[in-house]
Design a protein around this motif. Structure first.
Motif, mmCIF file in Angstrom:
data_model
loop_
_atom_site.group_PDB
_atom_site.id
_atom_site.type_symbol
_atom_site.label_atom_id
_atom_site.label_comp_id
_atom_site.label_asym_id
_atom_site.label_seq_id
_atom_site.Cartn_x
_atom_site.Cartn_y
_atom_site.Cartn_z
ATOM 1 N N THR A 117 13.764 17.397 -10.147
ATOM 2 C CA THR A 117 14.889 18.080 -9.522
ATOM 3 C C THR A 117 14.744 17.960 -8.006
ATOM 4 O OG1 THR A 117 13.741 20.204 -9.373
ATOM 5 C CG2 THR A 117 14.969 19.748 -11.417
ATOM 6 N N SER A 118 15.763 18.344 -7.281
ATOM 7 C CA SER A 118 15.669 18.251 -5.823
ATOM 8 C C SER A 118 14.589 19.192 -5.286
ATOM 9 C CB SER A 118 17.015 18.571 -5.185
ATOM 10 O OG SER A 118 17.398 19.911 -5.442
ATOM 11 N N THR A 119 14.449 20.346 -5.909
ATOM 12 C CA THR A 119 13.427 21.298 -5.472
ATOM 13 C C THR A 119 12.036 20.756 -5.711
ATOM 14 O OG1 THR A 119 14.898 23.171 -5.938
ATOM 15 C CG2 THR A 119 12.550 23.643 -5.738
ATOM 16 N N ALA A 120 11.814 20.202 -6.907
ATOM 17 C CA ALA A 120 10.506 19.639 -7.228
ATOM 18 C C ALA A 120 10.205 18.422 -6.364
ATOM 19 C CB ALA A 120 10.454 19.266 -8.710
ATOM 20 N N ALA A 121 11.200 17.562 -6.178
ATOM 21 C CA ALA A 121 10.999 16.364 -5.353
ATOM 22 C C ALA A 121 10.750 16.738 -3.894
ATOM 23 C CB ALA A 121 12.204 15.439 -5.466
ATOM 24 N N GLY A 122 11.320 17.859 -3.478
ATOM 25 C CA GLY A 122 11.139 18.306 -2.107
ATOM 26 C C GLY A 122 9.714 18.711 -1.783
ATOM 27 N N LYS A 123 8.887 18.910 -2.797
ATOM 28 C CA LYS A 123 7.494 19.295 -2.597
ATOM 29 C C LYS A 123 6.567 18.093 -2.423
ATOM 30 C CE LYS A 123 8.097 23.535 -5.302
ATOM 31 N NZ LYS A 123 7.707 24.277 -6.528
ATOM 32 N N LEU A 124 7.105 16.886 -2.606
ATOM 33 C CA LEU A 124 6.280 15.677 -2.505
ATOM 34 C C LEU A 124 6.156 15.282 -1.034
ATOM 35 C CD1 LEU A 124 7.550 13.560 -5.540
ATOM 36 C CD2 LEU A 124 5.884 15.429 -5.464
ATOM 37 N N GLU A 125 4.974 15.486 -0.501
ATOM 38 C CA GLU A 125 4.756 15.309 0.932
ATOM 39 C C GLU A 125 4.920 13.854 1.371
ATOM 40 O OE1 GLU A 125 0.791 16.113 2.358
ATOM 41 O OE2 GLU A 125 1.588 17.021 4.194
ATOM 42 N N TYR A 126 4.349 12.940 0.596
ATOM 43 C CA TYR A 126 4.407 11.536 1.015
ATOM 44 C C TYR A 126 5.821 10.986 0.877
ATOM 45 C CZ TYR A 126 2.669 6.876 2.045
ATOM 46 O OH TYR A 126 2.431 5.659 2.643
ATOM 47 N N LEU A 127 6.553 11.422 -0.133
ATOM 48 C CA LEU A 127 7.948 11.020 -0.269
ATOM 49 C C LEU A 127 8.734 11.444 0.974
ATOM 50 C CD1 LEU A 127 10.468 10.003 -1.780
ATOM 51 C CD2 LEU A 127 10.592 12.242 -2.896
ATOM 52 N N HIS B 98 0.831 -1.202 0.000
ATOM 53 C CA HIS B 98 0.000 0.000 0.000
ATOM 54 C C HIS B 98 0.866 1.254 0.000
ATOM 55 C CE1 HIS B 98 -3.151 2.882 1.020
ATOM 56 N NE2 HIS B 98 -2.392 3.297 2.020
ATOM 57 N N THR B 99 1.900 1.250 0.827
ATOM 58 C CA THR B 99 2.819 2.389 0.884
ATOM 59 C C THR B 99 3.538 2.565 -0.441
ATOM 60 O OG1 THR B 99 3.164 1.999 3.247
ATOM 61 C CG2 THR B 99 4.794 3.354 2.126
ATOM 62 N N TYR B 100 3.963 1.444 -1.015
ATOM 63 C CA TYR B 100 4.664 1.478 -2.300
ATOM 64 C C TYR B 100 3.776 2.096 -3.379
ATOM 65 C CZ TYR B 100 6.863 -0.313 -6.580
ATOM 66 O OH TYR B 100 7.429 -0.425 -7.825
ATOM 67 N N GLN B 101 2.557 1.633 -3.487
ATOM 68 C CA GLN B 101 1.656 2.132 -4.524
ATOM 69 C C GLN B 101 1.330 3.604 -4.326
ATOM 70 O OE1 GLN B 101 0.911 0.714 -7.274
ATOM 71 N NE2 GLN B 101 1.817 -1.271 -6.770
ATOM 72 N N ARG B 102 1.159 4.001 -3.076
ATOM 73 C CA ARG B 102 0.834 5.407 -2.826
ATOM 74 C C ARG B 102 2.004 6.316 -3.209
ATOM 75 N NH1 ARG B 102 -1.458 8.269 2.776
ATOM 76 N NH2 ARG B 102 -1.269 10.419 1.994
ATOM 77 N N LEU B 103 3.219 5.887 -2.903
ATOM 78 C CA LEU B 103 4.383 6.694 -3.249
ATOM 79 C C LEU B 103 4.571 6.757 -4.764
ATOM 80 C CD1 LEU B 103 6.840 8.351 -2.453
ATOM 81 C CD2 LEU B 103 8.126 6.218 -2.201
ATOM 82 N N VAL B 104 4.440 5.618 -5.432
ATOM 83 C CA VAL B 104 4.568 5.591 -6.889
ATOM 84 C C VAL B 104 3.528 6.503 -7.527
ATOM 85 C CG1 VAL B 104 4.261 4.157 -8.953
ATOM 86 C CG2 VAL B 104 5.622 3.310 -7.030
ATOM 87 N N SER B 105 2.305 6.461 -7.013
ATOM 88 C CA SER B 105 1.240 7.307 -7.549
ATOM 89 C C SER B 105 1.572 8.783 -7.374
ATOM 90 C CB SER B 105 -0.080 6.974 -6.845
ATOM 91 O OG SER B 105 -1.110 7.829 -7.297
ATOM 92 N N GLU B 106 2.114 9.147 -6.210
ATOM 93 C CA GLU B 106 2.472 10.544 -5.980
ATOM 94 C C GLU B 106 3.560 10.994 -6.963
ATOM 95 O OE1 GLU B 106 3.400 13.200 -2.097
ATOM 96 O OE2 GLU B 106 4.955 11.723 -2.565
ATOM 97 N N ILE B 107 4.550 10.145 -7.174
ATOM 98 C CA ILE B 107 5.677 10.516 -8.052
ATOM 99 C C ILE B 107 5.232 10.602 -9.508
ATOM 100 C CG2 ILE B 107 7.903 9.722 -8.961
ATOM 101 C CD1 ILE B 107 8.435 8.535 -6.147
ATOM 102 N N THR B 108 4.557 9.570 -9.988
ATOM 103 C CA THR B 108 4.191 9.534 -11.412
ATOM 104 C C THR B 108 3.133 10.577 -11.768
ATOM 105 O OG1 THR B 108 2.609 7.756 -10.932
ATOM 106 C CG2 THR B 108 4.802 7.108 -11.696
#
Length: 498
Positions: free
Chosen positions: A347-357, A327-337
């Protein structure tokens, strides 16, 4: 002195066989006397803990060298509570308040200085940012390097990091899509080692490019283990002269080779005309008269070990816990994709905005802290967690025990990133009990770099590939051992391109 000379003169006249008898009799007498003192008269006699730990340093040393030290400390805290006497002159804590009391300088309290755990050894006698016990001198060293780890400097260095991450993503696709997958722990080590090596010395090690470990990666853990072995023997001063005989020869050889290679790399960096910014740029440009070549080498090697091994450990653990929690894996993949329409946007700045990551990374650092042992400090005669600790007593907060204490975290062994999301956390955790980068003026200088690497690698990898864990019987916590740093089990993963 006159009495000492008289005693030495008297000893010279004693036959060798009598000396052997005296030593044979006196050593047990000394051990028994110290055991009685430690148990019944020592200032720590009223603190809870196993009697064996109070008697002598033997129990503690065995625990340290067993490879299961974090688990043993956790078991002690489970049995005895938040403060435990783990050695004749040492206490371990597991509360969030103990982090602040020991490692920060709040309320103008005297500093809890570093213990002999960090002392230099003959092979590497120079001081460095980790080893320096004097707070003022440590502050000077930290100030020399702090600019290199500022958000602004790291943003300037991001193209270097991105280059190695992109190469990693390309290479694991070549080697990991077959039925046997790949050993991903190794590849994380290759990548983080290349990144921090390039930033510390101005040149990488080509580990990711070559798909095999640079010899320096192979010997770092042996070097660290040798250093921890030396630390244990320091608890028995009469063993001091026997240290060279007690440490396995190959470990000493690896440590010497490790140190010499770092010195050679520093010499090349100093003599280089490379104008690209790295960790040493500010020091060489503005503080060259304040630091020797040996001290530069010692600090750079600390950055390489601390900045590569610990980040690779977190990436490995994160991958394992993700693949064990669908469940955690799927939620993280969904947030990223869903956050990026192309790979190049990451980028690090863009990735830094991903709350679940961010929550996944923080939970990984909690459940499997990359440095799982307590960092010892010497009490100046102050209170910790409400207990008065006499001057000279060694104290630490056990990072492993603190984060797996149900008083601090509900279901402490469960991997739940949601506990770090304010809108979703249903239970009240004591979040301050998790301090993977420590606290205060000696907190990890490379924290920002580590977070950048974690965000970029996880984002780009999961955006590009689906991962499958091939060993269903693997238990990451059970199969890990710790000698200051983790010795990680294998993690074989198969990749499928999205």
């Amino acid at each position: 002195m006159a009495i000492l000379h008289q005693l030495l003169g008297a000893v010279k006249d004693v036959p060798a066989w009598k000396l052997c008898v005296y030593v044979t009799l006196l050593f047990p007498l000394y051990a028994i006397t110290m055991g009685i003192y430690n148990t019944f008269f020592h200032p720590l006699r009223n603190f809870p803990g196993p009697k064996r730990a109070a008697l002598s340093n033997i129990w503690y040393s065995h625990a340290w060298l067993s490879g299961k030290y974090p688990h043993k400390m956790h078991a002690l805290h489970e049995k005895y509570g938040s403060v435990v006497r783990v050695a004749p002159n040492q206490l371990s804590f597991s509360t969030s308040s103990s982090w602040k009391d020991i490692y920060t300088n709040h309320n103008n309290r005297p500093t809890f200085r570093k213990t002999g755990f960090y002392d230099a050894d003959k092979l590497d006698p120079e001081t460095n940012i980790v080893r320096e016990p004097d707070p003022a001198k440590h502050s000077q060293i930290r100030n020399m390097f702090s600019q290199s780890f500022s958000p602004k400097s790291l943003l300037e260095q991001e193209p270097i990091v991105q280059g190695y991450v992109d190469l990693l993503i390309e290479q694991i696709g070549k080697y990991g899509t077959g039925k046997d997958g790949l050993e991903i722990v190794r590849w994380y080590n290759y990548c983080t080692f290349d990144i921090v090596g390039d930033l510390a010395f101005g040149e990488g090690f080509n580990a990711v490019k070559d798909g095999k470990p640079h010899f320096w990666i192979s010997i770092i853990l042996d070097s660290v283990y040798a250093a921890t072995f030396i630390y244990v023997t320091k608890r028995f001063p009469w063993l001091a002269k026997l240290i060279p005989l007690l440490i396995p020869a190959h470990m000493v050889e690896h440590r010497i080779r490790h140190l010499n290679y770092g010195r050679d790399k520093i010499k090349r960096r100093i003599n280089s005309d490379n104008k690209r910014k790295d960790f040493l740029t500010n020091v060489l440009d503005n503080h060259r008269d304040k630091i020797s070549d040996e001290a530069l080498s010692s600090n750079a090697q600390i950055f390489v070990i601390g900045g590569s091994e610990t980040t690779a450990t977190t990436l490995s653990a994160l991958t394992y816990f993700l693949l064990r929690n669908p469940h955690t894996y799927q939620r993280l993949v969904s947030e990223i994709t869903s956050s990026f329409t192309s790979y190049s946007q990451i980028t690090s700045t863009a990735a830094g905005k991903l709350e679940y990551l961010g929550a996944v990374i923080t939970e990984t650092l909690r459940v499997y802290p990359p440095l799982p042992v307590g960092l010892p400090r010497t009490s100046p005669g102050e209170t910790v967690d409400g207990y008065y600790i006499p001057k000279g007593v060694a104290v630490s907060t056990s990072s492993w025990a603190a984060v797996h204490d149900p008083k601090n975290f509900h279901e402490p062994w469960a991997f739940k990133p949601e506990r770090w999301l304010d809108g979703e956390c249903k239970e009240k955790d004591v979040r301050e009990a998790s301090q993977p980068f420590s606290l205060g003026p000696r907190a990890c200088l490379g924290r920002n770099l580590a977070i950048i690497e974690l965000r970029l690698i996880v984002c780009k990898m999961l955006y590009t590939y689906h991962l499958e864990l091939l060993d269903s019987k693997l238990d990451w916590v059970r199969d890990s051992t710790a000698y200051l740093l983790w010795i990680k089990p294998g993690l074989r993963v198969r990749l499928y391109r999205r």
